[in-house]
Scaffold this motif. Structure first.
Motif, PDB file in Angstrom:
ATOM      1  N   SER A  50    -124.255 -96.490  19.845  1.00 51.60           N
ATOM      2  CA  SER A  50    -124.607 -96.144  21.497  1.00 51.60           C
ATOM      3  C   SER A  50    -124.274 -94.751  21.851  1.00 51.60           C
ATOM      4  N   LYS A  51    -124.862 -94.029  23.085  1.00 56.62           N
ATOM      5  CA  LYS A  51    -124.465 -92.714  23.331  1.00 56.62           C
ATOM      6  C   LYS A  51    -122.928 -92.602  23.687  1.00 56.62           C
ATOM      7  N   ASP A  52    -122.286 -93.781  24.415  1.00 58.21           N
ATOM      8  CA  ASP A  52    -120.979 -93.680  24.616  1.00 58.21           C
ATOM      9  C   ASP A  52    -120.000 -93.706  23.367  1.00 58.21           C
ATOM     10  N   GLU A  53    -120.414 -94.520  22.482  1.00 60.66           N
ATOM     11  CA  GLU A  53    -119.944 -94.437  21.066  1.00 60.66           C
ATOM     12  C   GLU A  53    -119.867 -93.186  20.444  1.00 60.66           C
ATOM     13  N   ILE A  54    -120.851 -92.326  20.576  1.00 59.48           N
ATOM     14  CA  ILE A  54    -121.124 -90.888  20.082  1.00 59.48           C
ATOM     15  C   ILE A  54    -120.160 -90.041  20.754  1.00 59.48           C
ATOM     16  N   ASP A  55    -120.275 -90.237  22.147  1.00 54.70           N
ATOM     17  CA  ASP A  55    -119.517 -89.416  22.999  1.00 54.70           C
ATOM     18  C   ASP A  55    -118.007 -89.538  22.351  1.00 54.70           C
ATOM     19  N   TYR A  56    -117.453 -90.885  22.509  1.00 55.18           N
ATOM     20  CA  TYR A  56    -116.062 -91.060  22.184  1.00 55.18           C
ATOM     21  C   TYR A  56    -115.490 -90.491  20.671  1.00 55.18           C
ATOM     22  N   PHE A  57    -116.593 -90.548  19.876  1.00 49.66           N
ATOM     23  CA  PHE A  57    -116.294 -89.912  18.546  1.00 49.66           C
ATOM     24  C   PHE A  57    -116.168 -88.172  18.586  1.00 49.66           C
ATOM     25  N   HIS A  58    -116.982 -87.631  19.560  1.00 51.70           N
ATOM     26  CA  HIS A  58    -116.822 -86.308  19.606  1.00 51.70           C
ATOM     27  C   HIS A  58    -115.514 -85.857  20.506  1.00 51.70           C
ATOM     28  N   LEU A  59    -114.988 -86.817  21.244  1.00 53.60           N
ATOM     29  CA  LEU A  59    -113.956 -86.613  21.715  1.00 53.60           C
ATOM     30  C   LEU A  59    -112.832 -86.798  20.833  1.00 53.60           C
ATOM     31  N   LEU A  60    -112.668 -87.846  19.846  1.00 55.50           N
ATOM     32  CA  LEU A  60    -111.690 -87.941  18.824  1.00 55.50           C
ATOM     33  C   LEU A  60    -111.756 -86.818  17.978  1.00 55.50           C
ATOM     34  N   LYS A  61    -112.996 -86.272  17.678  1.00 49.00           N
ATOM     35  CA  LYS A  61    -113.021 -85.097  16.880  1.00 49.00           C
ATOM     36  C   LYS A  61    -112.134 -83.796  17.554  1.00 49.00           C
ATOM     37  N   MET A  62    -112.543 -83.802  18.780  1.00 41.52           N
ATOM     38  CA  MET A  62    -111.842 -82.811  19.624  1.00 41.52           C
ATOM     39  C   MET A  62    -110.240 -82.761  19.722  1.00 41.52           C
ATOM     40  N   TYR A  63    -109.693 -84.093  19.828  1.00 41.86           N
ATOM     41  CA  TYR A  63    -108.354 -84.514  19.750  1.00 41.86           C
ATOM     42  C   TYR A  63    -107.783 -84.029  18.550  1.00 41.86           C
ATOM     43  N   CYS A  64    -108.586 -84.412  17.582  1.00 45.58           N
ATOM     44  CA  CYS A  64    -108.076 -83.872  15.966  1.00 45.58           C
ATOM     45  C   CYS A  64    -107.948 -82.537  15.979  1.00 45.58           C
ATOM     46  N   SER A  65    -108.945 -81.777  16.280  1.00 41.45           N
ATOM     47  CA  SER A  65    -108.871 -80.347  16.226  1.00 41.45           C
ATOM     48  C   SER A  65    -107.441 -79.875  16.962  1.00 41.45           C
TER      49      SER A  65
END
Length: 100
Positions: A50-65
């Motif tokens: 879903s769009k929300d799940e994709i947004d959460y994955f982007h946030l997780l990627k940003m946090y990881c960075s």
């Protein structure tokens, strides 16, 4: 590898609908799904996000960075470490307030 050969498969309308739905659930088109089933006997399903799940994955990627940057700053003993950590904490706090 370019796919140029055609295999004809006969099935009923109901069977085709079921196979098409299964392919859709796996995130594959009908040909990819049938080819994977025929060659491997299984399909590794990757459900559509879903769009929300994709947004959460982007946030997780940003946090990881960001956490990797912090680790690098600590390792390199950068004098701006405290400022960068404060910036990250502020961003996390704003995100938390948005969620709540």
């Amino acid at each position: 590898m370019k796919k140029i050969k055609i295999i004809i498969l006969r099935c009923s309308i109901v069977e085709k609908k079921i196979i098409s739905e299964m392919a859709k659930k796996c995130g594959l088109n009908l040909s990819e799904y049938c080819r994977s089933q025929a060659m491997h006997g299984e399909v590794n399903a990757i459900p559509e996000l879903s769009k929300d799940e994709i947004d959460y994955f982007h946030l997780l990627k940003m946090y990881c960075s960001n956490f990797n940057r912090i680790a690098n700053l600590i390792r390199d003993k950068d004098p701006q470490l405290v400022d960068n950590i404060r910036e990250l904490v502020n961003k996390l706090t704003l995100l938390q307030q948005r969620i709540i």
